[in-house]
Design a protein around this motif. Structure first.
Motif, mmCIF file in Angstrom:
data_model
loop_
_atom_site.group_PDB
_atom_site.id
_atom_site.type_symbol
_atom_site.label_atom_id
_atom_site.label_comp_id
_atom_site.label_asym_id
_atom_site.label_seq_id
_atom_site.Cartn_x
_atom_site.Cartn_y
_atom_site.Cartn_z
ATOM 1 N N ARG A 119 -0.580 -19.089 -3.114
ATOM 2 C CA ARG A 119 0.462 -20.110 -3.238
ATOM 3 C C ARG A 119 1.046 -20.071 -4.650
ATOM 4 N N LYS A 120 2.360 -20.091 -4.743
ATOM 5 C CA LYS A 120 3.051 -20.053 -6.037
ATOM 6 C C LYS A 120 2.705 -21.309 -6.838
ATOM 7 N N LEU A 121 2.330 -21.110 -8.070
ATOM 8 C CA LEU A 121 1.952 -22.213 -8.933
ATOM 9 C C LEU A 121 3.167 -23.073 -9.268
ATOM 10 N N PRO A 122 2.974 -24.379 -9.416
ATOM 11 C CA PRO A 122 4.124 -25.278 -9.616
ATOM 12 C C PRO A 122 4.976 -24.962 -10.830
ATOM 13 N N TYR A 123 4.331 -24.506 -11.908
ATOM 14 C CA TYR A 123 5.080 -24.304 -13.142
ATOM 15 C C TYR A 123 5.165 -22.835 -13.562
ATOM 16 N N ALA A 124 4.898 -21.946 -12.616
ATOM 17 C CA ALA A 124 4.959 -20.521 -12.927
ATOM 18 C C ALA A 124 6.402 -20.100 -13.177
ATOM 19 N N ARG A 125 6.591 -19.298 -14.212
ATOM 20 C CA ARG A 125 7.918 -18.811 -14.556
ATOM 21 C C ARG A 125 7.866 -17.291 -14.654
ATOM 22 N N CYS A 143 0.820 -1.220 0.000
ATOM 23 C CA CYS A 143 0.000 0.000 0.000
ATOM 24 C C CYS A 143 0.851 1.267 0.000
ATOM 25 N N ALA A 144 2.147 1.130 0.298
ATOM 26 C CA ALA A 144 3.011 2.308 0.409
ATOM 27 C C ALA A 144 3.705 2.670 -0.897
ATOM 28 N N ILE A 145 3.899 1.688 -1.774
ATOM 29 C CA ILE A 145 4.577 1.981 -3.034
ATOM 30 C C ILE A 145 3.612 2.651 -4.009
ATOM 31 N N ASP A 146 4.174 3.327 -5.003
ATOM 32 C CA ASP A 146 3.364 3.918 -6.067
ATOM 33 C C ASP A 146 2.560 2.803 -6.736
ATOM 34 N N PRO A 147 1.241 2.973 -6.913
ATOM 35 C CA PRO A 147 0.455 1.926 -7.563
ATOM 36 C C PRO A 147 1.009 1.486 -8.920
ATOM 37 N N ALA A 148 1.741 2.370 -9.583
ATOM 38 C CA ALA A 148 2.346 1.997 -10.863
ATOM 39 C C ALA A 148 3.416 0.927 -10.687
ATOM 40 N N GLN A 149 3.885 0.725 -9.461
ATOM 41 C CA GLN A 149 4.922 -0.266 -9.197
ATOM 42 C C GLN A 149 4.358 -1.603 -8.720
ATOM 43 N N ARG A 150 3.060 -1.733 -8.683
ATOM 44 C CA ARG A 150 2.485 -2.960 -8.144
ATOM 45 C C ARG A 150 2.779 -4.182 -9.009
ATOM 46 N N GLN A 151 2.876 -3.993 -10.308
ATOM 47 C CA GLN A 151 3.263 -5.109 -11.167
ATOM 48 C C GLN A 151 4.686 -5.557 -10.825
ATOM 49 N N GLU A 152 5.571 -4.603 -10.552
ATOM 50 C CA GLU A 152 6.936 -4.935 -10.135
ATOM 51 C C GLU A 152 6.913 -5.719 -8.824
ATOM 52 N N TYR A 153 6.028 -5.337 -7.931
ATOM 53 C CA TYR A 153 5.905 -6.040 -6.655
ATOM 54 C C TYR A 153 5.532 -7.503 -6.900
ATOM 55 N N ALA A 154 4.541 -7.733 -7.761
ATOM 56 C CA ALA A 154 4.102 -9.100 -8.031
ATOM 57 C C ALA A 154 5.237 -9.927 -8.637
ATOM 58 N N VAL A 155 5.984 -9.329 -9.548
ATOM 59 C CA VAL A 155 7.116 -10.031 -10.158
ATOM 60 C C VAL A 155 8.172 -10.353 -9.101
ATOM 61 N N ALA A 156 8.450 -9.385 -8.216
ATOM 62 C CA ALA A 156 9.436 -9.602 -7.165
ATOM 63 C C ALA A 156 9.036 -10.772 -6.277
ATOM 64 N N ALA A 157 7.768 -10.817 -5.886
ATOM 65 C CA ALA A 157 7.300 -11.911 -5.039
ATOM 66 C C ALA A 157 7.440 -13.249 -5.752
ATOM 67 N N ALA A 158 7.094 -13.274 -7.029
ATOM 68 C CA ALA A 158 7.192 -14.513 -7.796
ATOM 69 C C ALA A 158 8.641 -14.970 -7.934
ATOM 70 N N GLU A 159 9.559 -14.033 -8.100
ATOM 71 C CA GLU A 159 10.974 -14.382 -8.226
ATOM 72 C C GLU A 159 11.534 -14.964 -6.927
ATOM 73 N N LEU A 160 11.083 -14.449 -5.799
ATOM 74 C CA LEU A 160 11.677 -14.812 -4.515
ATOM 75 C C LEU A 160 11.113 -16.098 -3.922
ATOM 76 N N LEU A 161 10.001 -16.583 -4.466
ATOM 77 C CA LEU A 161 9.367 -17.787 -3.945
ATOM 78 C C LEU A 161 9.498 -18.937 -4.931
ATOM 79 N N GLY A 162 9.783 -20.115 -4.416
ATOM 80 C CA GLY A 162 9.793 -21.300 -5.249
ATOM 81 C C GLY A 162 8.395 -21.863 -5.420
ATOM 82 N N PRO A 163 8.229 -22.892 -6.251
ATOM 83 C CA PRO A 163 6.916 -23.519 -6.422
ATOM 84 C C PRO A 163 6.336 -23.949 -5.077
#
Length: 205
Positions: free
Chosen positions: A196-202, A112-132
């Protein structure tokens, strides 16, 4: 955007309530220790580490991350509960994320603190940092403004639909509810989501 280091340095931190987020405590009671997996949990935008310590009480390793040096220094001054550590860094910085992997992420006040324009970056960051199978759990501040107030933020408004849409390329939502336990004044304004991170998400790139 707000200078977070200046806020902490001058004590202008109205978001800091001196205790762990009540929705996190509710989540722990509902879903227990098993939700967080067998590795370290990341808490981005951890501030003085109240949520970090609540998770460390479960006996799991937790890493608190914040871009404000004063916040991290303050968190480190508080006696440790368990296997918690703190780092200065930017969750959205690809260089900080490189080579790192966590079993879960707890979100509270960063999204909620970041610029809403950066929310896509947030989602990508979370996906990168978590395994399946990794878990992204958070309490999202949906309506920080009273009716008629402009959303000048931070914090910035969000909606459940927007949150679901942002994370859906990499995550499936496994739980979501309006928490019963909140800070005073936030009743009905927050939403707990567990993904939960999807098993085959890239992640491209």
């Amino acid at each position: 955007m707000r200078d977070w280091e200046e806020c902490y340095r001058t004590g202008d931190t109205p978001w800091d309530k001196g205790c762990a987020a009540p929705p996190l405590l509710e989540l722990i009671e509902r879903l227990g220790k098993e939700l967080w997996g067998g590795g370290a949990v990341l808490v981005p935008g951890c501030g003085f580490g109240h949520d970090v310590r609540a998770l460390a009480e479960l006996g799991i390793p937790v890493v608190g991350l914040d871009i404000a040096e004063t916040a991290v220094a303050g968190a480190q001054e508080i006696p440790a509960i368990g296997a918690e550590t703190y780092e200065i860094g930017d969750f959205l910085d690809a260089a900080w994320r490189a080579g790192r992997r966590f079993s879960a992420i707890w979100e509270h006040t960063c999204f909620c603190a970041i610029d809403p324009a950066q929310r896509q970056e947030y989602a990508v960051a979370a996906a990168e940092l978590l395994g399946p199978g990794g878990v992204l759990a958070g309490v999202f501040y949906l309506t920080p403004n009273d009716p008629g107030e402009e959303d000048e933020g931070p914090p910035f408004n969000a909606s459940v639909g927007e949150i679901d849409g942002l994370f859906s390329p990499w995550f499936e939502r496994i739980a979501g509810w309006v928490p019963d336990r909140t800070y005073p004044g936030r009743e009905g304004r927050e939403w707990v989501g567990v993904f939960r991170k999807l098993p085959y998400a890239r992640v491209a790139g």
